[in-house]
Design a protein around this motif. Sequence first.
Motif, mmCIF file in Angstrom:
data_model
loop_
_atom_site.group_PDB
_atom_site.id
_atom_site.type_symbol
_atom_site.label_atom_id
_atom_site.label_comp_id
_atom_site.label_asym_id
_atom_site.label_seq_id
_atom_site.Cartn_x
_atom_site.Cartn_y
_atom_site.Cartn_z
ATOM 1 N N VAL A 226 0.836 -1.210 0.000
ATOM 2 C CA VAL A 226 0.000 0.000 0.000
ATOM 3 C C VAL A 226 0.866 1.253 0.000
ATOM 4 N N LEU A 227 1.920 1.241 0.805
ATOM 5 C CA LEU A 227 2.796 2.399 0.908
ATOM 6 C C LEU A 227 3.478 2.695 -0.428
ATOM 7 N N VAL A 228 3.990 1.654 -1.077
ATOM 8 C CA VAL A 228 4.636 1.823 -2.379
ATOM 9 C C VAL A 228 3.630 2.312 -3.416
ATOM 10 N N ALA A 229 2.407 1.770 -3.378
ATOM 11 C CA ALA A 229 1.368 2.203 -4.321
ATOM 12 C C ALA A 229 1.022 3.673 -4.105
ATOM 13 N N PHE A 230 0.930 4.097 -2.849
ATOM 14 C CA PHE A 230 0.646 5.509 -2.542
ATOM 15 C C PHE A 230 1.737 6.422 -3.102
ATOM 16 N N ILE A 231 3.002 6.020 -2.928
ATOM 17 C CA ILE A 231 4.110 6.842 -3.404
ATOM 18 C C ILE A 231 4.102 6.919 -4.930
#
Length: 705
Positions: A657-662
């Motif tokens: 999720v964090l990588v997708a947000f970035i």
Amino acid sequence: MNNENRGNALRWCIVIVLIMIAETFVFNLAHWRTTSHDEVSTANMVVGSGLKNGNGSFEIDDPENAFVEISIKANNGVYPRLESVKISVNSSEMKERESVDYSVFLKKNGVWRNSSQGAWYDPSSDVFSYTASPITQYAMLPGYATDSTRVYFKGEIGKKVVFESVEFNRTIPFTISITRVGIMLLVGAFAIYFRPRSLLYQKIFDWSDIRQMISICAMGILVCIGFVALCTFTHTEDARFNPVFNHWIDPYQYQHLADAFLNGHLYLDLPVDPQLADLSNPYDYEVRHGLGAEGSQIFWDYAFFDGKYYTYFGALPALLLFVPFQAMTGHWMPTSLAIMVFGVIAIVLLLALVVSIAKRYFADTASWGMVLLMSIFAVLAIDLTYFGFMTDFYSVPIVASLAFTFGGLLLWVHARKKYGNLSSVRIFLGSLLMACNLGCRPQFLIACLLAFPLFWDEITVSRELFSKKGLVSTICAFAPFFIMAVPWMWYNNARFGSLLNFGANYNLTGFNMTEVHPSRFAIPGMWFMQLFQLPLLSGAFPFVQTINNTLPSPSEPSLGGYFMIVPAALIGLLFFVFRETLKKARVYGLAWILVVSIVVVSLVDVSSAGITNRYHGDFAWMAALLAILTIFSIESIMGRFENGGGCLQIRSAFITVLVAFILFTVFIYGFGSFASGRYSALSTTNPDLYLTVKSWFMGFYAGQA
């Protein structure tokens, strides 16, 4: 070769294959669509009466009839289908940053129809554009069979139109773009090394590890290069009259301020229109608008007081950069260069701050991968992308304050020496850098509140501050603010007769700032839109559109609310859920100060100046730090062991999720840079870059008849 290296080698092979497929078939779809087409033979080209023949070019004399008409010959009694058009241009005759707009009309059943009227009429595709760059001179057509075409050139009377010929059904060239491949390689590297099961998350961050140190430094260099490149996208336009506001837009506020300082006075050497000077209330926008329509020269967004022009923006950047540059070279310093200098300093100090947070507060749990990921996130989250794009005087004080604030925080974090004592010198220098915000962007002074949680133990337990034994350190903490306040209060008083008046309310803008303010009932809606307005996405280039709100308040075209553009920052708002971990790390108080400061600064901004992505910079750095503290806390809760034990599935989901947000933030900022509705839009300021990138997606345009 171990399993990790073998796996990465395989992943790189997959990435390279995907890049080859994308480069060959996706970005060159227009080439493949035009390799097989009908042969087109044309008769003589007839120039419409609205085009006046010039020396190697044409000039629009009558916009209604500024066209060329080309007859199409039949092939064995059948008229060919038109798949593409090329406007051939002698590039030496087109000026830099010059573009020509045109529309293609096709004759069908005796009726002229725009080529965009295909399966579904899209008014936004009515107009094509080209520059001296060859790839921009091609456009896709919907494949209509016709006996005649017209190319209408757009523009006002006197607009120069450069073209040599109009050709149809030319095969659009197959191109390999090094820039495009480089971008895809960076995305591929990001996906490989920051995937949830990456070995980087299995290693505790250790600055003494040469590989980790090199990776952080290399990433910092790469980010700095990217920021400097971004600062070259747009170009500062010269002073010009704006017919919407009926004011003159002069983008050289800091250059004029440098002139003033070098000439020994505080007012700016701008001509004051006598009619403006005679007004009893020069801040009345309607009156100024009327005077501008009658030919009065009134400058936009300058402070006007007692018959003279001033700048209300912080003067310290002028003293540090613009004045020395001009004194040494005899020329004005480009605003973009000043932003590059402050921006690179801010990036370096921010990365050092992220590393320091990991080392001081999460030394036993922060992973190498998460420190790297948070370094990338931090640069994206502080709104530097906006300021790198908008290289105008508005960006200068904010970027300068970012650099000073990060430097001050870094010195405070490292105020305690390795052998245990507080360093009065570091405290003094940290406070001095914080106090520099008085001469840049005073809103950043709220960062001083962070000193209390940072030095809480020194204040309440060891009594090394605010006590007799800590008298020297306490003086060092406060003295810089008095030292810096004195010259700026004198500066304000000398200009506006008030120690604390920076002159912002004397700004000649679209409303009377001395009397009129947004309704307090509208402020909640404005605040919500500043923070949480959804981005506007579309299916056509540039895929991200600007948003204009309908609230009765000052506003600028926006890419969306801060937390919707940078969704990873939303994680920081969950800090209270992880309060035990934050307390253990001794940063829970710091988190509370950050969140309260975000609310205060964002509310003050919208209530005083309205809604704009520019003001994200005032609080974005605090939202980024809050998110970083929370994310490091989440990582410490989940646990990481060398073999990937402890909450493995939850950790993988969280990192995904964090990588997708970035990546989403990269998408919004990247394609948002090409949005045509924003200020300093690339379609106007750098059409060659805009149309070149747009051509990458040319094959997806134009329907089929």
